[in-house]
Design an enzyme around this catalytic site. Structure first.
Site, mmCIF file in Angstrom:
data_model
loop_
_atom_site.group_PDB
_atom_site.id
_atom_site.type_symbol
_atom_site.label_atom_id
_atom_site.label_comp_id
_atom_site.label_asym_id
_atom_site.label_seq_id
_atom_site.Cartn_x
_atom_site.Cartn_y
_atom_site.Cartn_z
ATOM 1 N N THR A 78 15.662 31.106 -5.066
ATOM 2 C CA THR A 78 14.210 31.200 -4.921
ATOM 3 C C THR A 78 13.644 30.111 -4.018
ATOM 4 O O THR A 78 12.448 29.845 -4.042
ATOM 5 C CB THR A 78 13.544 31.119 -6.307
ATOM 6 O OG1 THR A 78 13.983 29.918 -6.970
ATOM 7 C CG2 THR A 78 13.910 32.311 -7.166
ATOM 8 N N CYS A 88 21.047 35.480 4.291
ATOM 9 C CA CYS A 88 20.875 35.820 2.881
ATOM 10 C C CYS A 88 20.943 37.338 2.782
ATOM 11 O O CYS A 88 20.061 38.041 3.279
ATOM 12 C CB CYS A 88 19.546 35.319 2.333
ATOM 13 S SG CYS A 88 19.236 35.870 0.629
ATOM 14 N N ASN A 131 20.680 39.236 0.109
ATOM 15 C CA ASN A 131 19.637 39.784 -0.742
ATOM 16 C C ASN A 131 18.324 39.938 0.015
ATOM 17 O O ASN A 131 17.670 40.981 -0.046
ATOM 18 C CB ASN A 131 19.445 38.888 -1.971
ATOM 19 C CG ASN A 131 20.480 39.144 -3.039
ATOM 20 O OD1 ASN A 131 20.605 40.256 -3.530
ATOM 21 N ND2 ASN A 131 21.225 38.112 -3.395
ATOM 22 N N LYS A 137 30.505 29.420 1.067
ATOM 23 C CA LYS A 137 30.408 29.595 -0.372
ATOM 24 C C LYS A 137 31.778 29.353 -0.983
ATOM 25 O O LYS A 137 32.811 29.479 -0.322
ATOM 26 C CB LYS A 137 29.934 31.016 -0.726
ATOM 27 C CG LYS A 137 28.598 31.407 -0.125
ATOM 28 C CD LYS A 137 27.494 30.466 -0.538
ATOM 29 C CE LYS A 137 26.130 30.940 -0.046
ATOM 30 N NZ LYS A 137 25.087 29.906 -0.248
ATOM 31 N N MET A 189 25.286 36.538 -4.647
ATOM 32 C CA MET A 189 24.628 36.541 -3.349
ATOM 33 C C MET A 189 25.083 37.783 -2.579
ATOM 34 O O MET A 189 26.245 38.175 -2.639
ATOM 35 C CB MET A 189 24.998 35.292 -2.558
ATOM 36 C CG MET A 189 24.698 33.987 -3.289
ATOM 37 S SD MET A 189 25.957 33.531 -4.509
ATOM 38 C CE MET A 189 27.195 32.809 -3.448
ATOM 39 N N GLY A 190 24.145 38.396 -1.844
ATOM 40 C CA GLY A 190 24.482 39.609 -1.106
ATOM 41 C C GLY A 190 25.544 39.387 -0.055
ATOM 42 O O GLY A 190 26.457 40.204 0.119
#
Length: 399
Positions: free
Chosen positions: A68, A104, A106, A281, A321-322
């Site tokens: 967020t 990102c 998402n 990641k 995460m997308g």
């Protein structure tokens, strides 16, 4: 004493997938923030409320999590055969830093929907009812994303019955296609930057006593370092509190991330990892097991092909995460990776994995060309919804 008044900037607060971010049209930003540089970074940090030593984002739009603390800029595309250019910034919570090194996945969903909302797509291409195909140029990594956005009465359809684990309420389904998602951009890496499906990654002995750890390092969707859960003392069923409440666990996982970044050629020294927090990641995988998701939903071993837990900005993500889902789907499609082995091996074009909030299915088409693996596209479904629109206010001297 003279006080600088606040200024207001047109903005939209939008959920995309399991993330939220503040979306801007490039043309609406202050002139000095329409180009990359310190002014833009300072503006976005002030919008989100960073850096915040309390890690609360009380004085900004951020939600004090990596999911967020995001800002997005969209503009009409400068690329042929694309509708919009989409630029994404991951804002650090407690440091004065904006990471532009990756995408990102998402909020890519939100980019497709916002492009229509914001008038950045040719009206002639938007049906009264049906699906609008939005071709997005992901400017951070130089890749094409296709968003199939449902339209009702000429407007983006946001409500529906599509359920996404990690999101409380159902919404309309948006299908995303990530074309040629392997990273051949600024870092010059191939799908497997080391050339190996599995490496022996050198890590500090406080991570594992042997000093080496099996790892699959892949650059698809986002550079990701995969390790086996059992090799680092986990089951693969862990929820956020089990990791995020353990400083030693976070330190071990960060050490794996740094070692992977060095081996993948993303950084030259370990110190550089602090300025590249968004990538790579790190994720750990395991064979299917029964577990209770964060919402209390029962996930059965038979419901999934494997389990995956992934970290974002130094903390275990509440769902997935997308972009990391793209990496999971791609690695699962290639026999011999740790992800593929955890999923049972063999060739596959789709995989369903368990994450802390439930399950997610992602498809990927991978093939071998002259001995090297390549991926043509990855596909998954998400949803997006506008939460608020109007103006965001920041002090005029904040940037």
């Amino acid at each position: 004493m003279v006080h600088t008044p606040q200024i207001r900037i047109p903005a939209t607060y939008l959920r995309g997938g399991t993330s939220k971010g503040v979306f801007f049209r490039l043309q609406d930003l202050p002139a000095r923030c329409q180009v990359p540089g310190p002014a833009r970074d300072k503006l976005f940090m002030r919008v989100i409320g960073s850096p915040d030593p309390y890690s609360a984002h009380t004085d900004g739009m951020g939600g004090a999590t990596s999911s967020t603390s995001k800002c997005v800029i969209l503009s009409k595309s400068q690329q042929p055969d694309h509708d919009v250019d989409y630029l994404y910034g991951q804002i650090s919570i407690d440091k004065a830093f904006v990471d532009w090194s990756g995408n990102c996945g998402n909020l890519s969903t939100g980019a497709g929907a916002f492009a229509i909302h914001a008038g950045l797509v040719d009206p002639a291409r938007i049906p009264d009812n049906g699906t609008c195909v939005v071709r997005i140029w992901q400017a951070n990594i130089g890749k094409t994303i296709i968003a199939q956005v449902p339209v009702s009465n000429g407007q983006v359809q946001e409500t529906g019955d599509f359920e996404l684990d990690g999101v409380t309420f159902p919404a309309a389904e948006i299908v995303l296609e990530f074309l040629d998602p392997s990273d051949d951009g600024e870092d010059g890496g191939a799908l497997f930057p080391t050339g190996n499906l599995i490496d022996e990654l050198e890590v500090p002995d406080f991570v594992v006593k042997s000093g080496t750890l099996k790892a699959t390092m892949i650059a698809a969707g986002i550079p990701t370092v995969f390790v086996n859960a059992e090799d680092i003392g986990y089951e693969g069923t862990e929820l956020r509190d089990a990791i995020n409440g353990d400083p030693e666990a976070l330190a071990r996982l960060e050490a794996i991330r740094v070692a992977g970044a060095l081996r993948m050629g993303l950084i030259k020294t370990a110190a550089e990892a602090a300025t590249r927090q968004h990538t790579p990641k790190v994720a750990f995988v395991a064979k299917p097991k029964d577990y209770l998701s964060a919402s209390g939903k029962q996930v059965k071993a038979g419901d999934v092909d494997l389990l995956v837990r992934a970290l974002s900005m130094g903390k275990l993500h509440h769902a997935m995460m997308g972009t990391c889902a793209v990496a999971i789907g791609t690695a699962a499609a290639i026999p011999g990776t740790l992800v593929n082995i955890a999923a049972g091996g063999g060739e596959r074009e789709a995989v369903r994995f368990g994450h802390p909030s439930g399950t997610l299915r992602v498809g990927a088409q991978a093939r071998q060309v002259d001995g090297d693996w390549t991926v043509t596209k990855a596909v998954m479904s998400r949803s997006a919804r506008i939460l608020m629109e109007g103006w965001v206010r920041v002090p005029g001297d904040a940037f």
